[in-house]
Scaffold this motif. Sequence first.
Motif, mmCIF file in Angstrom:
data_model
loop_
_atom_site.group_PDB
_atom_site.id
_atom_site.type_symbol
_atom_site.label_atom_id
_atom_site.label_comp_id
_atom_site.label_asym_id
_atom_site.label_seq_id
_atom_site.Cartn_x
_atom_site.Cartn_y
_atom_site.Cartn_z
ATOM 1 N N GLU A 1 0.862 -1.174 0.000
ATOM 2 C CA GLU A 1 0.000 0.000 0.000
ATOM 3 C C GLU A 1 0.901 1.227 0.000
ATOM 4 O O GLU A 1 1.820 1.339 0.812
ATOM 5 N N VAL A 2 0.623 2.133 -0.927
ATOM 6 C CA VAL A 2 1.389 3.362 -1.048
ATOM 7 C C VAL A 2 0.454 4.526 -0.711
ATOM 8 O O VAL A 2 -0.589 4.685 -1.327
ATOM 9 N N VAL A 3 0.867 5.314 0.290
ATOM 10 C CA VAL A 3 0.083 6.474 0.705
ATOM 11 C C VAL A 3 0.883 7.715 0.339
ATOM 12 O O VAL A 3 2.069 7.822 0.672
ATOM 13 N N SER A 4 0.228 8.636 -0.342
ATOM 14 C CA SER A 4 0.887 9.878 -0.745
ATOM 15 C C SER A 4 -0.019 11.059 -0.424
ATOM 16 O O SER A 4 -1.219 10.894 -0.233
ATOM 17 N N ALA A 5 0.565 12.242 -0.383
ATOM 18 C CA ALA A 5 -0.213 13.449 -0.082
ATOM 19 C C ALA A 5 -1.071 13.861 -1.275
ATOM 20 O O ALA A 5 -2.119 14.480 -1.107
#
Length: 184
Positions: free
Chosen positions: A116-120
């Motif tokens: 899982e990749v979380v970005s702004a």
Amino acid sequence: MADDFRTTEVGERYAQALFDLAEEKGVLDAVRADLRSLRAAWLESADLRRLATSPLLAADDQVKGLVAIAAKAKFSAVTQNFLGLLAQNGRARDLTAVIAAFEALYAKKTGLVAAEVVSAQALTAAQLKTIQTTLRTTLGKDPELTTRVDPAILGGLKVKVGSKLFDASLKTKLDQMKFALKRA
């Protein structure tokens, strides 16, 4: 919390039952796709979260609501029946834990590596490709990426693979600096 997909003991028991039934019926991939759609809907819909977690709603109303959502989304009969049973047993609030546990069971069975990749901000296709390539090199396998936007991290990325979290978010770096300054 809207995006709190962590396993619990109850979630694991229900997920195991769903997993076994889906495997027995030969619809494992279909049920997984249903749950992934449901996860996305959970993240986007405050109404769905309220339906599943409100103590003010009777179990019958939760059953009707979840089954109607599943039918409208054309989920498999196994998924539809399971959601009805979950709500009927007063466990609709455990839906996120069931989804997380099901994903873990699926990954274990298939050897899938999920990240899982979380970005702004939403990532571009080129950025996603770079992340995919880097993870492939690091893990030795092609990971299945899911992305999520969380403006609260301010910038940078958080990447979670299994139970490991790589946190290069601006918020975390600022929090670390603030902590270091307090200790100085």
